[in-house]
Design a protein around this motif. Structure first.
Motif, PDB file in Angstrom:
ATOM      1  N   THR A  66     -42.331  70.037 -58.517  1.00  0.00           N
ATOM      2  CA  THR A  66     -43.259  69.212 -59.319  1.00  0.00           C
ATOM      3  C   THR A  66     -44.354  70.046 -59.974  1.00  0.00           C
ATOM      4  OG1 THR A  66     -42.795  67.299 -57.934  1.00  0.00           O
ATOM      5  CG2 THR A  66     -44.830  67.237 -59.243  1.00  0.00           C
ATOM      6  N   PRO A  67     -45.018  70.975 -59.230  1.00  0.00           N
ATOM      7  CA  PRO A  67     -46.077  71.755 -59.886  1.00  0.00           C
ATOM      8  C   PRO A  67     -45.564  72.676 -60.975  1.00  0.00           C
ATOM      9  CG  PRO A  67     -46.349  71.816 -57.506  1.00  0.00           C
ATOM     10  CD  PRO A  67     -45.024  71.199 -57.767  1.00  0.00           C
ATOM     11  N   LEU A  68     -44.273  72.924 -61.033  1.00  0.00           N
ATOM     12  CA  LEU A  68     -43.745  73.868 -62.024  1.00  0.00           C
ATOM     13  C   LEU A  68     -43.143  73.184 -63.243  1.00  0.00           C
ATOM     14  CD1 LEU A  68     -41.971  76.431 -59.636  1.00  0.00           C
ATOM     15  CD2 LEU A  68     -44.269  76.583 -60.631  1.00  0.00           C
ATOM     16  N   GLN A  69     -43.263  71.901 -63.355  1.00  0.00           N
ATOM     17  CA  GLN A  69     -42.641  71.185 -64.468  1.00  0.00           C
ATOM     18  C   GLN A  69     -43.300  71.473 -65.805  1.00  0.00           C
ATOM     19  OE1 GLN A  69     -39.790  69.218 -64.483  1.00  0.00           O
ATOM     20  NE2 GLN A  69     -39.613  70.243 -62.450  1.00  0.00           N
ATOM     21  N   GLY A  70     -44.517  72.070 -65.817  1.00  0.00           N
ATOM     22  CA  GLY A  70     -45.182  72.356 -67.087  1.00  0.00           C
ATOM     23  C   GLY A  70     -44.830  73.691 -67.671  1.00  0.00           C
ATOM     24  N   LEU A  71     -44.027  74.490 -66.989  1.00  0.00           N
ATOM     25  CA  LEU A  71     -43.709  75.824 -67.499  1.00  0.00           C
ATOM     26  C   LEU A  71     -42.993  75.830 -68.849  1.00  0.00           C
ATOM     27  CD1 LEU A  71     -42.702  77.933 -64.332  1.00  0.00           C
ATOM     28  CD2 LEU A  71     -44.691  78.224 -65.811  1.00  0.00           C
ATOM     29  N   PRO A 162     -33.075  78.390 -58.071  1.00  0.00           N
ATOM     30  CA  PRO A 162     -33.378  77.905 -59.430  1.00  0.00           C
ATOM     31  C   PRO A 162     -34.268  76.642 -59.371  1.00  0.00           C
ATOM     32  CG  PRO A 162     -31.155  77.310 -58.822  1.00  0.00           C
ATOM     33  CD  PRO A 162     -31.689  78.137 -57.698  1.00  0.00           C
ATOM     34  N   ILE A 163     -35.254  76.585 -60.292  1.00  0.00           N
ATOM     35  CA  ILE A 163     -36.127  75.411 -60.416  1.00  0.00           C
ATOM     36  C   ILE A 163     -35.742  74.705 -61.707  1.00  0.00           C
ATOM     37  CG2 ILE A 163     -38.499  74.567 -60.505  1.00  0.00           C
ATOM     38  CD1 ILE A 163     -37.725  75.950 -57.898  1.00  0.00           C
ATOM     39  N   ARG A 164     -35.216  73.493 -61.567  1.00  0.00           N
ATOM     40  CA  ARG A 164     -34.718  72.754 -62.743  1.00  0.00           C
ATOM     41  C   ARG A 164     -35.760  71.747 -63.225  1.00  0.00           C
ATOM     42  NH1 ARG A 164     -30.465  73.563 -59.282  1.00  0.00           N
ATOM     43  NH2 ARG A 164     -28.563  74.458 -60.232  1.00  0.00           N
ATOM     44  N   ASP A 169     -30.239  69.626 -65.748  1.00  0.00           N
ATOM     45  CA  ASP A 169     -29.767  70.840 -65.084  1.00  0.00           C
ATOM     46  C   ASP A 169     -30.374  72.089 -65.698  1.00  0.00           C
ATOM     47  OD1 ASP A 169     -28.170  69.479 -63.304  1.00  0.00           O
ATOM     48  OD2 ASP A 169     -26.419  69.469 -64.654  1.00  0.00           O
ATOM     49  N   HIS A 170     -31.349  71.932 -66.545  1.00  0.00           N
ATOM     50  CA  HIS A 170     -31.956  73.068 -67.220  1.00  0.00           C
ATOM     51  C   HIS A 170     -32.877  73.799 -66.246  1.00  0.00           C
ATOM     52  CE1 HIS A 170     -33.606  75.587 -70.300  1.00  0.00           C
ATOM     53  NE2 HIS A 170     -34.860  75.078 -70.147  1.00  0.00           N
TER      54      HIS A 170
END
Length: 472
Positions: A66-71, A162-164, A169-170
């Motif tokens: 969740t914290p990485l969704q803005g990358l 992997p962080i999607r 699936d990206h």
């Protein structure tokens, strides 16, 4: 003791098939155990590592996705996102076993963790994670970005997850985190020990079963080989004995013609010196009678009677000599006689011919014997007694016989003056000894003569087996 320089004093025992197989199979099994154990252990290590990595990656991904969704929208994490990640690592079970964590943006740039903002070359494990795979392995921390971890930890479980982007699936980032390996190595070591124990037990059981089967087979082969060697040794001994007998028979056969010729010479000499002389003397007396009968003054009746008496004595001696010669040449009918009866007949004939005493001793003789053996024993006894009478005056004549081990031993002795057995005298004695020796050896027997001042001993050993030759 003299030792052969080409051989050691004690030759080493040859290795049996069982010993060779035991050593070879033990070496093969040990090598197989090492290889198989290493391979099984490696597979266990890889499997446990991957399983632990997959579980840890799923756990980590659920916490930090969740914290990485803005990358995707910006190249850096905000302060709030970093604070949230820090809180997750320090206040959740995730941080208990995770030593360090990095978040990689595309291109090998670290956006969170040690050396954030630094770009490194994308290695193979990270490249697999960008493709959507979880990559893991035990790391010795030799990479440049892990120098600070190397000082604190020797080895760590390195996991790339992997962080999607949520709902797709990206892959928007790759989380690299390091997990302690103490519990993992303990589990791997226990699993390896169990696998080695199982593999070793199975191989040991197989080894013992196969070694037992091979030992039984080797023992059977050894016993059969021992029996075969004994049979070969017996066969070789029999062949050697047959060769010796064949040689002796050949030697006897080559000399039999000479013996027969000398026998004929003796018969001729006996006829010439005995009956022929008496007949010649009788003819002279007949000529004298005829001459006186045709002259005037014929001899008186007394003179004529004396001539007739001399003529009768000469013819009688000639007749007796020819009968004695015929008796010495002709054999009695031995077919129906036992072995004891055959020897007794030879002794009785000698007593009747010479009037001398002969002591006999032949206890427990078999009832029957092959005819060639009886003929040979008869002629040897008769010839030996005749020699004893002629050359020893018949002093202390004795005949002994016994059977032992399938061998008939006949011994004729006297107490006469004896002679040099190594150089027998010429004449009848020489011919008689040669004849007796040839008869005994033609049956495969032995013949010996011992003579000295105390007397002479003639000994013949005859095998009680059938003989196809002509001993007569």
């Amino acid at each position: 003791m003299t030792l052969d320089p080409g051989r050691s004093p004690r030759s080493p025992r040859p290795w049996t098939l069982a010993r060779q197989y035991s050593l070879a199979s033990l070496l093969v099994l040990l090598a197989s155990l090492l290889v198989l154990g290493w391979w099984v252990g490696r597979q266990i290590e890889v499997g446990v590592t991957h399983r632990a990595a997959a579980a840890a990656a799923l756990f980590v991904e659920n916490y930090i996705v969740t914290p990485l969704q803005g990358l995707p929208a910006r190249p850096w994490l905000t302060g709030a996102e970093k604070a949230e990640l820090g809180w997750l690592l320090s206040n959740t079970p995730l941080g208990q076993d995770v030593v360090s964590i990095k978040v990689w943006a595309p291109g090998g740039r670290i956006v969170y963790g040690d050396q954030a903002g630094t770009t490194f070359e994308v290695d193979d494990e990270q490249a697999r994670a960008w493709k959507g795979e979880v990559a893991s392995g035990i790391s010795n921390l030799t990479e440049d970005e892990n120098r600070h971890l190397k000082r604190q930890h020797g080895r760590l479980l390195e996991i790339y997850a992997p962080i999607r982007q949520e709902g797709t699936d990206h892959v928007i980032a790759v989380a690299e985190f390091y997990h302690t390996v103490a519990a993992l190595e303990r589990d791997v070591r226990q699993a390896q020990l169990r696998s080695w124990a199982v593999v070793g037990s199975v191989m040991l059981l197989a080894y013992l079963l196969l070694a037992g089967l091979v030992r039984r087979g080797s023992d059977t082969i050894a016993r059969q080989q021992s029996v075969l060697n004994a049979q070969v040794a017996a066969q070789q001994a029999l062949l050697a004995q047959n060769a010796e007998l064949h040689e002796r028979v050949q030697r006897a056969a080559t000399r039999i013609a000479e013996v027969h010729e000398r026998v004929m010479e003796r018969v001729s000499s006996d006829l010439h010196d005995g009956p022929a002389q008496d007949v010649s003397y009788a003819l002279l007396r007949l000529d004298s009678l005829a001459l006186h009968a045709g002259q005037e003054g014929a001899p008186t009746r007394a003179q004529t009677q004396r001539d007739l008496d001399a003529l009768e004595r000469s013819l009688t001696r000639a007749m007796q000599a020819m009968r004695d010669l015929a008796a010495s040449v002709r054999l009695p009918d031995l077919q129906g006689l036992t072995l004891e009866g055959t020897l007794d007949r030879a002794v009785r004939d000698h007593r009747a011919r010479t009037g001398s005493e002969v002591r006999t001793d032949w206890p427990a003789l078999p009832a029957d014997a092959p005819l060639p053996v009886k003929i040979t024993a008869f002629r040897i006894v008769r010839e030996a007694l005749s020699n004893a009478f002629k050359h020893a005056g018949g002093q202390g004549q004795a005949v002994c016989a016994q059977v032992q081990g399938g061998l008939l031993t006949v011994q004729v002795t006297d107490t006469g003056p004896g002679f040099d057995a190594a150089r027998p005298a010429a004449g009848d004695r020489h011919l008689g000894l040669v004849s007796m020796r040839e008869r005994a050896e033609s049956l495969g027997g032995h013949f010996t003569v011992r003579s000295g001042p105390a007397g002479t001993t003639v000994r013949a050993e005859l095998p009680l087996t059938e003989f196809t030759g002509d001993p007569a």
